[in-house]
Scaffold this motif. Structure first.
Motif, PDB file in Angstrom:
ATOM      1  N   ASP A 321       0.811  -1.209   0.000  1.00 18.45           N
ATOM      2  CA  ASP A 321       0.000   0.000   0.000  1.00 18.45           C
ATOM      3  C   ASP A 321       0.851   1.268   0.000  1.00 18.45           C
ATOM      4  OD1 ASP A 321      -1.756   1.804   2.435  1.00 18.45           O
ATOM      5  OD2 ASP A 321      -2.625   1.356   0.482  1.00 18.45           O
ATOM      6  N   MET A 322       2.172   1.084   0.142  1.00 17.44           N
ATOM      7  CA  MET A 322       3.049   2.246   0.226  1.00 17.44           C
ATOM      8  C   MET A 322       3.218   2.935  -1.129  1.00 17.44           C
ATOM      9  SD  MET A 322       6.101   1.047   2.785  1.00 17.44           S
ATOM     10  CE  MET A 322       7.125   2.397   2.180  1.00 17.44           C
ATOM     11  N   LEU A 326       6.773   4.872  -5.950  1.00 13.73           N
ATOM     12  CA  LEU A 326       6.141   5.561  -7.074  1.00 13.73           C
ATOM     13  C   LEU A 326       6.315   7.068  -6.948  1.00 13.73           C
ATOM     14  CD1 LEU A 326       4.505   5.407  -9.670  1.00 13.73           C
ATOM     15  CD2 LEU A 326       2.419   5.332  -8.281  1.00 13.73           C
ATOM     16  N   THR A 327       6.248   7.597  -5.730  1.00 12.38           N
ATOM     17  CA  THR A 327       6.452   9.032  -5.516  1.00 12.38           C
ATOM     18  C   THR A 327       7.841   9.455  -5.971  1.00 12.38           C
ATOM     19  OG1 THR A 327       4.916   9.056  -3.640  1.00 12.38           O
ATOM     20  CG2 THR A 327       6.501  10.867  -3.788  1.00 12.38           C
ATOM     21  N   ALA A 372      -1.431   4.450   0.571  1.00  9.57           N
ATOM     22  CA  ALA A 372      -1.230   4.917   1.945  1.00  9.57           C
ATOM     23  C   ALA A 372      -2.523   4.988   2.749  1.00  9.57           C
ATOM     24  CB  ALA A 372      -0.516   6.255   1.953  1.00  9.57           C
ATOM     25  N   GLU A 373      -3.513   4.181   2.388  1.00  9.17           N
ATOM     26  CA  GLU A 373      -4.711   4.125   3.213  1.00  9.17           C
ATOM     27  C   GLU A 373      -4.451   3.322   4.480  1.00  9.17           C
ATOM     28  OE1 GLU A 373      -8.243   2.958   1.181  1.00  9.17           O
ATOM     29  OE2 GLU A 373      -7.939   4.338  -0.493  1.00  9.17           O
ATOM     30  N   VAL A 374      -3.483   2.428   4.398  1.00  8.66           N
ATOM     31  CA  VAL A 374      -3.126   1.603   5.551  1.00  8.66           C
ATOM     32  C   VAL A 374      -1.724   1.937   6.039  1.00  8.66           C
ATOM     33  CG1 VAL A 374      -2.713  -0.752   6.343  1.00  8.66           C
ATOM     34  CG2 VAL A 374      -4.649  -0.273   4.843  1.00  8.66           C
ATOM     35  N   SER A 379       5.357   7.440   3.673  1.00 16.91           N
ATOM     36  CA  SER A 379       4.865   8.407   2.697  1.00 16.91           C
ATOM     37  C   SER A 379       3.350   8.382   2.707  1.00 16.91           C
ATOM     38  CB  SER A 379       5.391   8.093   1.288  1.00 16.91           C
ATOM     39  OG  SER A 379       5.017   6.788   0.894  1.00 16.91           O
ATOM     40  N   GLY A 380       2.766   9.508   2.278  1.00  8.71           N
ATOM     41  CA  GLY A 380       1.317   9.609   2.256  1.00  8.71           C
ATOM     42  C   GLY A 380       0.744   9.220   0.905  1.00  8.71           C
ATOM     43  N   PRO A 381      -0.545   9.466   0.700  1.00  6.40           N
ATOM     44  CA  PRO A 381      -1.166   9.169  -0.597  1.00  6.40           C
ATOM     45  C   PRO A 381      -0.495   9.958  -1.717  1.00  6.40           C
ATOM     46  CG  PRO A 381      -2.822   9.606   1.092  1.00  6.40           C
ATOM     47  CD  PRO A 381      -1.499   9.994   1.683  1.00  6.40           C
TER      48      PRO A 381
END
Length: 512
Positions: A321-322, A326-327, A372-374, A379-381
């Protein structure tokens, strides 16, 4: 002439490779339970009627459940599934003249909330139904953990001999064959196998223990020779599971058979090979930071160049979920323009992003937020604007997949997390991995199809719940000293075999 003896064997087990550093919780539906006769017809073709093993015993399925690796199993989920296993085994026992054996189909690295040594606890409950006389054969992943108590409760125990696990069905079939052979032998003399168990103070990430390369290659190659020794039934080496902070986690060697001297000598031979090489383990391929991997891929002429975003590998226990990888990728100027190097990134879950892309349709330009929902520790969404390249429905893990093209990056977003291990995982999404410049996958060592596709490859040492740099995770409950957390040992570990039988009292030695 009387019909030949045919033992009665039940099948049960739960499997989930569990990282205690991943914030997700694994619930009962994630195990996709299979029950009754479907266990044989759907999961294990070698047990079907007409197959040698299928005809060699009377097989009764109770319940098996195999969850994708992830976070700690919720206690309520474990109780629900373990309770059903106990009930179904109770019904089987009540409806057969006698239950001779049980195949315990597990992984070995399951962590349950507020519970230590989950597989041993499950087997303790199973033993409460099937009794102490029933012969139990366990099959495991080599990344599992064999506590003293689990070794005590089983009669036969084996594990994979290959990493990647190309021998997973072979191992399960071997566990069943060993069980049938022992039951047939027991008809004559009522003996139980002898078990030799040796713990080693080593705990390594799987990507340093691939059997494709040394030293794991020659260590595991020695298993067959031990198994072929007169008086030995099976030999096994577990490297343990590095991403759970539990006292039981460490390397284990076991051998089982009929002759104590042969069993002990075989286990000690393998333990010596392992310990002598403990400082020689290194990553299975070239490794570096994510930045270093991207830089190497851009400089290389090898195409496609694969990079493992290993810290969030969902098949090792990462949440999947991270958004960290990708960021960092989308921040790179080299990929801002659609004419830049073609990059495929797999993957980030984002149910709302997927829904938006589906509603817009292929070819539409969308702005979506995913991930990043979990797991939002690192890192965030991530929000991105791009063109919808592909949409696919019906995947057994992801359910729905979409590809968003942002610059020259083709980012795969999923409704639910999914591992990307096969070429068709990409081609089904109108992607051509063999023609891409760079393919980035949340994985550790490359699974066989990816390995065969890659012209070159690097292991990205990225953060996450299955961080390959295990020394920075912060283990507090493992035994010490333990390699590689401790580089100096005051004395060599005790590599003598501990002989375990069902009649033994639990060991009191704190090292065991």
């Amino acid at each position: 002439m009387a019909d030949p003896y045919k033992p009665v064997i039940a099948i049960a087990g739960l499997a989930c490779e569990t990282s205690t550093y991943t914030p997700t919780r694994t619930l009962a539906p994630a195990f996709h339970p299979v029950r009754g006769d479907e266990i044989i017809t759907r999961a294990y073709p070698f047990l079907t009627p007409g197959e040698p093993l299928g005809d060699a015993a009377e097989w009764h399925g109770a319940l098996i459940g195999h969850a994708m690796p992830g976070g700690v199993v919720a206690r309520a989920a474990f109780e629900e599934l373990a309770g059903e296993i106990v009930r179904r085994l109770t019904d089987i026992v009540a409806n057969v003249p006698s239950l001779d054996g049980l195949w315990f189909d597990i992984h070995g690295a399951m962590v349950v909330e507020d519970m230590q040594d989950a597989e041993a606890e499950l087997l303790r409950r199973v033993r409460g139904v099937v009794g102490q006389d029933t012969i139990v054969s366990a099959s495991m992943d080599l990344h599992g953990n064999v506590s003293r108590e689990l070794a005590h409760q089983t009669d036969l125990i084996t594990c994979y001999r290959m990493a990647p696990h190309e021998d997973h069905l072979i191992t399960k079939e071997r566990a069943c064959r060993n069980l049938v052979d022992v039951l047939n032998e027991r008809v004559r003399d009522q003996r139980r196998p002898i078990k030799a168990w040796i713990p080693l103070p080593i705990l390594l990430p799987g990507e340093q223990t691939s059997t494709r390369v040394e030293p794991a290659k020659h260590i595991y190659a020695a298993v067959d020779g031990v198994e072929d020794t007169e008086g030995v039934l099976d030999a096994a080496i577990w490297v343990g599971y590095a991403w759970a902070d539990e006292r039981r986690n460490r390397a284990i060697v076991m051998a089982t058979g009929w002759e104590q001297r042969a069993v002990a000598a075989g286990a000690e031979k393998l333990a010596r090979l392992f310990w002598d090489a403990h400082a020689d383990f290194a990553f299975v391929g070239k490794a570096g930071s994510f930045k270093e991997c991207i830089g190497a891929a851009l400089k290389s002429k090898a195409r496609p160049f694969f990079i493992s975003d290993s810290g969030d590998n969902p098949t090792a226990g990462g949440s999947g979920d991270m958004t960290w990888g990708l960021t960092r990728l989308l921040e790179r100027p080299e990929f801002k323009d659609p004419s830049g190097p073609t990059v495929i990134y797999a993957s980030v879950p984002g149910p709302k992003a997927v829904e938006t892309a589906v509603q817009a349709g292929v070819g539409a330009t969308v702005t979506v937020t995913a991930g990043a929902e979990v797991d939002h520790v690192h890192s965030g969404p991530i929000t991105m604007t791009g063109r919808v390249h592909a949409i696919k429905f019906g995947d057994k893990n992801a359910e729905v997949e979409v590809v968003i093209q942002v610059g020259s990056v083709y980012a795969i977003l999923t409704r639910l997390r999914k591992p990307y291990h096969k070429e068709h995982d990409f081609t089904d999404l109108n992607l051509k991995p063999r023609e891409a410049d760079i393919v980035i996958v949340k994985i550790g060592y490359l699974e066989p199809e990816l390995h065969n596709m890659a012209a070159d490859w690097m292991l990205g040492l990225t953060p996450g719940g299955v961080d390959q740099d295990i020394e920075r995770l912060g283990h507090h409950h493992i035994r010490r000293p333990m390699w590689p957390f401790d580089k100096k040992f005051e004395k060599e570990p005790d590599l003598r075999a501990r002989i375990i039988s069902m009649s033994n009292e639990p060991l009191t030695d704190p090292d065991d």
